[in-house]
Design a protein around this motif. Sequence first.
Motif, mmCIF file in Angstrom:
data_model
loop_
_atom_site.group_PDB
_atom_site.id
_atom_site.type_symbol
_atom_site.label_atom_id
_atom_site.label_comp_id
_atom_site.label_asym_id
_atom_site.label_seq_id
_atom_site.Cartn_x
_atom_site.Cartn_y
_atom_site.Cartn_z
ATOM 1 N N LEU A 102 0.693 -1.223 -0.140
ATOM 2 C CA LEU A 102 -0.086 0.032 -0.035
ATOM 3 C C LEU A 102 0.686 1.215 0.030
ATOM 4 O O LEU A 102 0.604 2.318 -0.623
ATOM 5 C CB LEU A 102 -0.829 -0.115 1.241
ATOM 6 N N ARG A 103 2.004 1.212 0.898
ATOM 7 C CA ARG A 103 2.829 2.474 0.617
ATOM 8 C C ARG A 103 3.519 2.853 -0.371
ATOM 9 O O ARG A 103 3.611 4.055 -1.076
ATOM 10 C CB ARG A 103 3.838 2.074 2.019
ATOM 11 N N ILE A 104 3.853 1.591 -1.198
ATOM 12 C CA ILE A 104 4.611 1.912 -2.435
ATOM 13 C C ILE A 104 3.452 2.251 -3.605
ATOM 14 O O ILE A 104 3.866 3.363 -4.411
ATOM 15 C CB ILE A 104 5.193 0.450 -3.143
ATOM 16 N N VAL A 105 2.370 1.693 -3.349
ATOM 17 C CA VAL A 105 1.056 2.300 -4.419
ATOM 18 C C VAL A 105 0.763 3.687 -4.030
ATOM 19 O O VAL A 105 0.785 4.500 -5.223
ATOM 20 C CB VAL A 105 0.053 1.609 -4.237
ATOM 21 N N SER A 106 0.827 4.030 -2.859
ATOM 22 C CA SER A 106 0.605 5.425 -2.436
ATOM 23 C C SER A 106 1.607 6.439 -3.054
ATOM 24 O O SER A 106 1.434 7.524 -3.516
ATOM 25 C CB SER A 106 0.386 5.654 -1.308
ATOM 26 N N VAL A 107 2.858 5.984 -2.812
ATOM 27 C CA VAL A 107 4.097 6.713 -3.448
ATOM 28 C C VAL A 107 3.960 6.869 -4.949
ATOM 29 O O VAL A 107 4.285 8.062 -5.555
ATOM 30 C CB VAL A 107 5.343 6.101 -3.185
ATOM 31 N N MET A 108 3.789 5.800 -5.902
ATOM 32 C CA MET A 108 3.772 5.961 -7.128
ATOM 33 C C MET A 108 2.424 6.753 -7.721
ATOM 34 O O MET A 108 2.808 7.604 -8.412
ATOM 35 C CB MET A 108 3.297 4.484 -7.648
ATOM 36 N N VAL A 109 1.309 6.693 -6.782
ATOM 37 C CA VAL A 109 0.417 7.677 -7.237
ATOM 38 C C VAL A 109 0.680 9.061 -6.922
ATOM 39 O O VAL A 109 0.234 10.096 -7.693
ATOM 40 C CB VAL A 109 -1.103 7.291 -6.373
ATOM 41 N N MET A 110 1.262 9.478 -5.729
ATOM 42 C CA MET A 110 1.847 10.622 -5.461
ATOM 43 C C MET A 110 2.885 11.130 -6.599
ATOM 44 O O MET A 110 2.655 12.397 -6.953
ATOM 45 C CB MET A 110 2.243 10.897 -3.860
ATOM 46 N N ILE A 111 3.640 10.536 -6.853
ATOM 47 C CA ILE A 111 4.489 10.827 -7.876
ATOM 48 C C ILE A 111 4.179 11.289 -9.339
ATOM 49 O O ILE A 111 4.409 12.073 -9.907
ATOM 50 C CB ILE A 111 5.576 9.652 -8.048
ATOM 51 N N GLY A 112 3.146 10.092 -9.518
ATOM 52 C CA GLY A 112 2.092 10.609 -10.780
ATOM 53 C C GLY A 112 1.710 12.114 -10.693
ATOM 54 O O GLY A 112 1.450 12.838 -11.667
ATOM 55 N N MET A 113 0.969 12.250 -9.555
ATOM 56 C CA MET A 113 0.160 13.689 -9.224
ATOM 57 C C MET A 113 1.329 14.902 -9.500
ATOM 58 O O MET A 113 1.102 15.663 -10.044
ATOM 59 C CB MET A 113 -0.419 13.678 -7.958
ATOM 60 N N GLY A 114 2.412 14.323 -8.861
ATOM 61 C CA GLY A 114 3.450 15.500 -9.066
ATOM 62 C C GLY A 114 3.859 15.674 -10.264
ATOM 63 O O GLY A 114 4.133 16.894 -10.674
#
Length: 244
Positions: free
Chosen positions: A86-98
Amino acid sequence: MDAIISSYITAFLLGLFSTVHCIAMCGSVIGALTLSLPVEVRESQRRMLPFVFNYNVGRILSYGVAGLIVGLLSTPLTQLNAHWVLRIVSVMVMIGMGLYLAGWFPKFARAERLGAPVWRLLQPIGQKLLPVKSYSQAFFLGMVWGWLPCGLVYAALAVAATAGDPVKGGLVMLAFGAGTLPAVMGAGLFTGMLAALARSKQLRQIAGILIIVMAIATLFWPLEAAHEHHKVAQDSNVLVMQGA
């Protein structure tokens, strides 16, 4: 730093760093809501402030409900020690948003289609609340507005999923909403001036880079907490063995 505390901080900073996105997307929404107010209210910022405040309280409360739901759904995964996934998925989503906010990954906007079915159900309810004539109408309209499809909200929900608990997931989203509050409140009161600010390419890139850096940093916060918990557990086991 405890993992759940880091999630609150991450969510708050995510909302704060995405100020330009909030102004660009939500500024037009709250601008339209403001125009639905009586003329005598629109002409006075003092009289308009309670309406803008109630819009935002309703919006943030909806974020909290969404976080509660996501936290509930993610609980089984955390119980299966899938917290890191879940942590890795959230990081990937935040990077995509950035990357999207900085203008380097426009295809991320497609993620906003995920919430379209829910929005189609709620949009007619919001239309029935217009024009706004009371604080309660503004509050409930804000609750509907909180479900408007938004990639930024989905990035925050990805962080809420790592909480692994409904209450904590809700609190993560409330922290995110608090981070967006200055921008969206300001957009409601100073729409024209802040809209020009939101169009600044340099500011959007800076905000996007800050989100990417923050996303990468969050990979290490839970690791530190997990290491401490593991060390405490080991020390406890050593003491038990010595006592035996």
